[in-house]
Design a protein around this motif. Sequence first.
Motif, mmCIF file in Angstrom:
data_model
loop_
_atom_site.group_PDB
_atom_site.id
_atom_site.type_symbol
_atom_site.label_atom_id
_atom_site.label_comp_id
_atom_site.label_asym_id
_atom_site.label_seq_id
_atom_site.Cartn_x
_atom_site.Cartn_y
_atom_site.Cartn_z
ATOM 1 N N LEU B 48 0.846 -1.194 0.000
ATOM 2 C CA LEU B 48 0.000 0.000 0.000
ATOM 3 C C LEU B 48 0.881 1.243 0.000
ATOM 4 O O LEU B 48 2.081 1.158 0.279
ATOM 5 C CB LEU B 48 -0.940 0.009 1.214
ATOM 6 C CG LEU B 48 -0.326 -0.236 2.588
ATOM 7 C CD1 LEU B 48 0.279 1.022 3.188
ATOM 8 C CD2 LEU B 48 -1.384 -0.803 3.543
ATOM 9 N N LYS B 49 0.251 2.385 -0.328
ATOM 10 C CA LYS B 49 0.997 3.640 -0.295
ATOM 11 C C LYS B 49 0.099 4.774 0.155
ATOM 12 O O LYS B 49 -1.115 4.773 -0.096
ATOM 13 C CB LYS B 49 1.621 3.955 -1.649
ATOM 14 C CG LYS B 49 0.639 4.290 -2.760
ATOM 15 C CD LYS B 49 1.427 4.677 -4.019
ATOM 16 C CE LYS B 49 0.490 5.048 -5.159
ATOM 17 N NZ LYS B 49 1.237 5.450 -6.383
ATOM 18 N N TYR B 50 0.697 5.726 0.824
ATOM 19 C CA TYR B 50 0.031 6.936 1.275
ATOM 20 C C TYR B 50 0.632 8.124 0.544
ATOM 21 O O TYR B 50 1.851 8.321 0.561
ATOM 22 C CB TYR B 50 0.220 7.133 2.781
ATOM 23 C CG TYR B 50 -0.155 8.519 3.237
ATOM 24 C CD1 TYR B 50 0.828 9.474 3.492
ATOM 25 C CD2 TYR B 50 -1.483 8.891 3.368
ATOM 26 C CE1 TYR B 50 0.492 10.763 3.881
ATOM 27 C CE2 TYR B 50 -1.826 10.176 3.747
ATOM 28 C CZ TYR B 50 -0.838 11.103 3.993
ATOM 29 O OH TYR B 50 -1.163 12.375 4.373
ATOM 30 N N VAL B 57 -5.217 3.986 4.709
ATOM 31 C CA VAL B 57 -4.934 3.433 3.394
ATOM 32 C C VAL B 57 -5.157 1.930 3.426
ATOM 33 O O VAL B 57 -4.621 1.241 4.300
ATOM 34 C CB VAL B 57 -3.474 3.719 2.985
ATOM 35 C CG1 VAL B 57 -3.201 3.180 1.592
ATOM 36 C CG2 VAL B 57 -3.184 5.208 3.055
ATOM 37 N N LYS B 58 -5.917 1.448 2.492
ATOM 38 C CA LYS B 58 -6.145 0.003 2.390
ATOM 39 C C LYS B 58 -5.266 -0.568 1.290
ATOM 40 O O LYS B 58 -5.138 0.017 0.213
ATOM 41 C CB LYS B 58 -7.619 -0.267 2.109
ATOM 42 C CG LYS B 58 -8.531 0.112 3.271
ATOM 43 C CD LYS B 58 -9.962 -0.340 3.037
ATOM 44 C CE LYS B 58 -10.859 0.108 4.193
ATOM 45 N NZ LYS B 58 -10.439 -0.498 5.481
ATOM 46 N N GLU B 64 -3.818 -2.790 6.019
ATOM 47 C CA GLU B 64 -4.081 -1.364 5.948
ATOM 48 C C GLU B 64 -3.116 -0.623 6.864
ATOM 49 O O GLU B 64 -2.484 -1.226 7.735
ATOM 50 C CB GLU B 64 -5.529 -1.026 6.304
ATOM 51 C CG GLU B 64 -5.957 -1.383 7.699
ATOM 52 C CD GLU B 64 -7.431 -1.045 7.928
ATOM 53 O OE1 GLU B 64 -8.251 -1.220 7.012
ATOM 54 O OE2 GLU B 64 -7.758 -0.601 9.048
#
Lengths: 115, 115
Positions: B48-50, B57-58, B64
């Motif tokens: 995942l990325k933010y 963030v899933k 998550e």
Amino acid sequence: GAGVSQSPRYKVAKRGQDVALRCDPISGHVSLFWYQQALGQGPEFLTYFQNEAQLDKSGLPSDRFFAERPEGSVSTLKIQRTQQEDSAVYLCASSLDEREMETQYFGPGTRLLVL
Amino acid sequence: AQSVTQLDSHVSVSEGTPVLLRCNYSSSYSPSLFWYVQHPNKGLQLLLKYTSAATLVKGINGFEAEFKKSETSFHLTKPSAHMSDAAEYFCVVSLLTGTASKLTFGTGTRLQVTL
């Protein structure tokens, strides 16, 4: 589709030998990165290409390390006169373009052992 | 300078119990943060990325992460661990330099899942 591929997967070299590591990025990916991962550590940035241009080589540990991407697709990382401290996994990653440049897709790596 | 600190080098959980892998970051700017997973002899895979949209963030496989600016944290969680989750997990921060996205990896957390 095909992901990033690297060859060879394993390489044993005698100290002082030259080695060449190959990376085939995902087709159409503009950006290509090389990382070095020492045993028990996270990957560390070595160098970056945008198409055939090497825009950042600040992570290369010495002038024995050289990378090229002459036609903007396949890349080769060359290490001259290998030393034992060069033993590591060398990872290649590619990303699509500037809009997606932060999502990097990694290959399986080449494990280099210098004896 | 940007960096990430993974607070645990090794985490062991029982199958079916929650997973928490901790990561703190340091950044002069609003960072882009990632979690990657590395299974043995396989390439790094993006979980995942933010990138400053939603703070929760899933990602893939039920993982998550929540970006908490006040705590400078980006911990990875999963409600119920599966045996296939056993792997090395890396928290990563991205530094944009010109057109390059240079990833800085943490030292990794090895997740062990037991029956």
